[in-house]
Design an enzyme around this catalytic site. Structure first.
Site, PDB file in Angstrom:
ATOM      1  N   HIS A  41      35.691  34.055  41.578  1.00  0.00           N
ATOM      2  CA  HIS A  41      35.971  34.717  42.912  1.00  0.00           C
ATOM      3  C   HIS A  41      35.763  36.039  42.890  1.00  0.00           C
ATOM      4  O   HIS A  41      35.559  36.913  41.911  1.00  0.00           O
ATOM      5  CB  HIS A  41      37.094  33.877  43.278  1.00  0.00           C
ATOM      6  CG  HIS A  41      37.052  32.413  43.083  1.00  0.00           C
ATOM      7  ND1 HIS A  41      36.297  31.705  43.718  1.00  0.00           N
ATOM      8  CD2 HIS A  41      37.912  31.723  42.385  1.00  0.00           C
ATOM      9  CE1 HIS A  41      36.643  30.258  43.407  1.00  0.00           C
ATOM     10  NE2 HIS A  41      37.431  30.300  42.637  1.00  0.00           N
ATOM     11  N   GLU A  77      44.091  33.623  43.720  1.00  0.00           N
ATOM     12  CA  GLU A  77      43.497  33.262  42.393  1.00  0.00           C
ATOM     13  C   GLU A  77      42.727  34.606  41.793  1.00  0.00           C
ATOM     14  O   GLU A  77      42.541  34.943  40.517  1.00  0.00           O
ATOM     15  CB  GLU A  77      42.575  32.084  42.319  1.00  0.00           C
ATOM     16  CG  GLU A  77      41.775  31.833  41.025  1.00  0.00           C
ATOM     17  CD  GLU A  77      40.928  30.610  41.390  1.00  0.00           C
ATOM     18  OE1 GLU A  77      40.239  30.206  40.372  1.00  0.00           O
ATOM     19  OE2 GLU A  77      40.745  29.982  42.475  1.00  0.00           O
ATOM     20  N   HIS A  95      39.705  31.100  35.796  1.00  0.00           N
ATOM     21  CA  HIS A  95      40.011  30.458  36.821  1.00  0.00           C
ATOM     22  C   HIS A  95      41.522  29.994  36.735  1.00  0.00           C
ATOM     23  O   HIS A  95      42.213  30.067  35.696  1.00  0.00           O
ATOM     24  CB  HIS A  95      39.271  29.357  37.408  1.00  0.00           C
ATOM     25  CG  HIS A  95      37.860  29.708  37.796  1.00  0.00           C
ATOM     26  ND1 HIS A  95      37.485  29.941  39.084  1.00  0.00           N
ATOM     27  CD2 HIS A  95      36.489  29.904  36.989  1.00  0.00           C
ATOM     28  CE1 HIS A  95      36.030  30.209  39.147  1.00  0.00           C
ATOM     29  NE2 HIS A  95      35.748  30.118  38.008  1.00  0.00           N
ATOM     30  N   GLU A 102      40.526  26.798  33.416  1.00  0.00           N
ATOM     31  CA  GLU A 102      41.528  26.651  34.526  1.00  0.00           C
ATOM     32  C   GLU A 102      42.821  26.916  33.851  1.00  0.00           C
ATOM     33  O   GLU A 102      43.525  26.054  33.114  1.00  0.00           O
ATOM     34  CB  GLU A 102      41.493  25.373  35.257  1.00  0.00           C
ATOM     35  CG  GLU A 102      40.281  24.910  36.043  1.00  0.00           C
ATOM     36  CD  GLU A 102      40.043  25.474  37.130  1.00  0.00           C
ATOM     37  OE1 GLU A 102      40.684  26.561  37.775  1.00  0.00           O
ATOM     38  OE2 GLU A 102      39.156  25.509  37.872  1.00  0.00           O
TER      39      GLU A 102
END
Length: 328
Positions: A118, A155, A210, A292
């Protein structure tokens, strides 16, 4: 990454199909030195030879056979829910400073691409990040805003902080490190460009960082591996085996260094999940995985993710997995 939308149904638990992978999960439950040794022996230490709608569906535990190896986020996996804010999920500590690349080291000549999931500015550019891009097998959104802790820490800031720490560690080993974005662009890049950056750099390894956005009580990390995809512009067949090796080594070292257990809600306790629907993996021609690092919507995981000391451990675990992979 986040499995966005309250309509997401949590993944059902699956029984792992590999003793080598299961060791990663079991080792996470063993206290003290036994934890470190169990995972280190299973996965191997350095030099031993040894979100978005994308992340919602199509995940399956990775069999990852123990013999040679032959799924966030505009490309990821989050599951936001209505979990209540927690006082432990507060402001994060300061990020580290930039380090200069080493002139020499065990990774001299190796290229690593780090993909901080992101972009902090994505939310200001909805039309751009919502436009569809070709991920080889179909079309998906350029990117997403990612998730956040219940206290509002995004995030995108977590991923960039860990990426900076990881870059410093790898450069000290002599690697050439390239980031897909460094807070130096207003939004993106799109998931197809993220893959292309790694391909054009001819990266020896690429890792997309992430943090998940699942429900409260869902804890732990998982590494997403590319499945075998051969359709349209996507052909991952050549990178499935080395990516699985890279992912295993990162998972094992992540457990050993951080003490975090593999996810209790996806991956069947293995800490490894295979996906065939993520553009960042489908379009990659170099060994690549997603990680993650934890669930931002769980108060206990959020307390870790917002801790600078823990983020340093996360970067160290990822780094040691990459070093182990690159040194063979």
């Amino acid at each position: 990454m986040s499995y966005t939308g309250p309509e997401f149904d949590p993944q059902q638990s699956h029984r792992p199909r590999s003793r080598r992978v299961l060791t990663v999960a079991l080792a996470a439950l063993v206290p003290g030195a036994l934890l470190g040794w169990g995972v280190y022996a299973a996965v191997g230490g350095p030099g031993d030879g040894g979100g978005g709608p994308d992340r919602a569906g199509g995940a399956r535990p990775s069999p990852v056979p123990s013999s040679s190896r032959p799924a966030a986020s505009g490309d990821g996996a989050k599951t936001p829910t209505g979990a209540s804010p927690s006082p432990t999920a507060g402001k994060p500590s300061a990020s580290p400073s930039r380090s200069a690349p080493a002139a020499s080291g065990p990774l001299k000549g190796k290229v690593v691409v780090i993909d901080p999931g992101h972009n902090p500015g994505n939310f200001q550019h909805p039309s751009q990040i919502n436009r569809k891009v070709n991920i080889g097998t179909n079309w998906k959104e350029c990117d997403t805003t990612g998730t956040s802790t219940n206290a509002g820490w995004p995030e995108a800031k977590f991923t960039l902080d860990v990426a900076h720490r990881l870059r410093t560690l790898l450069e000290r080993q002599g690697a050439t490190v390239k980031l897909t974005q460094d807070g130096d662009r207003p939004y993106g890049p799109c998931v197809d460009e993220r893959a292309r950056i790694g391909n054009e750099a001819r990266a020896d390894a690429a890792v997309s960082i992430h943090a998940d956005g699942s429900g409260a009580g869902n804890r732990g990390f998982h590494v997403i591996l590319p499945g075998a995809v051969h359709a349209g512009a996507a052909d991952t067949r050549a990178i499935v085996a080395p990516s699985a090796d890279l992912g295993e080594r990162i998972a094992g070292n992540f457990v050993r260094v951080t003490g975090s257990a593999p996810s209790n809600y996806i991956g069947g306790g293995t800490g490894l999940v295979t996906r065939e629907d993520l553009g960042g993996l489908n379009l990659s021609t170099v060994p690549k995985v997603f990680i993650e690092c934890g669930n931002m919507r769980d108060s206990k995981d959020a307390a870790l993710l917002t801790s600078g000391a823990w983020r340093q451990k996360a970067a160290q675990g990822i780094s040691e997995g990459i070093v182990s992979f690159l040194r063979g």
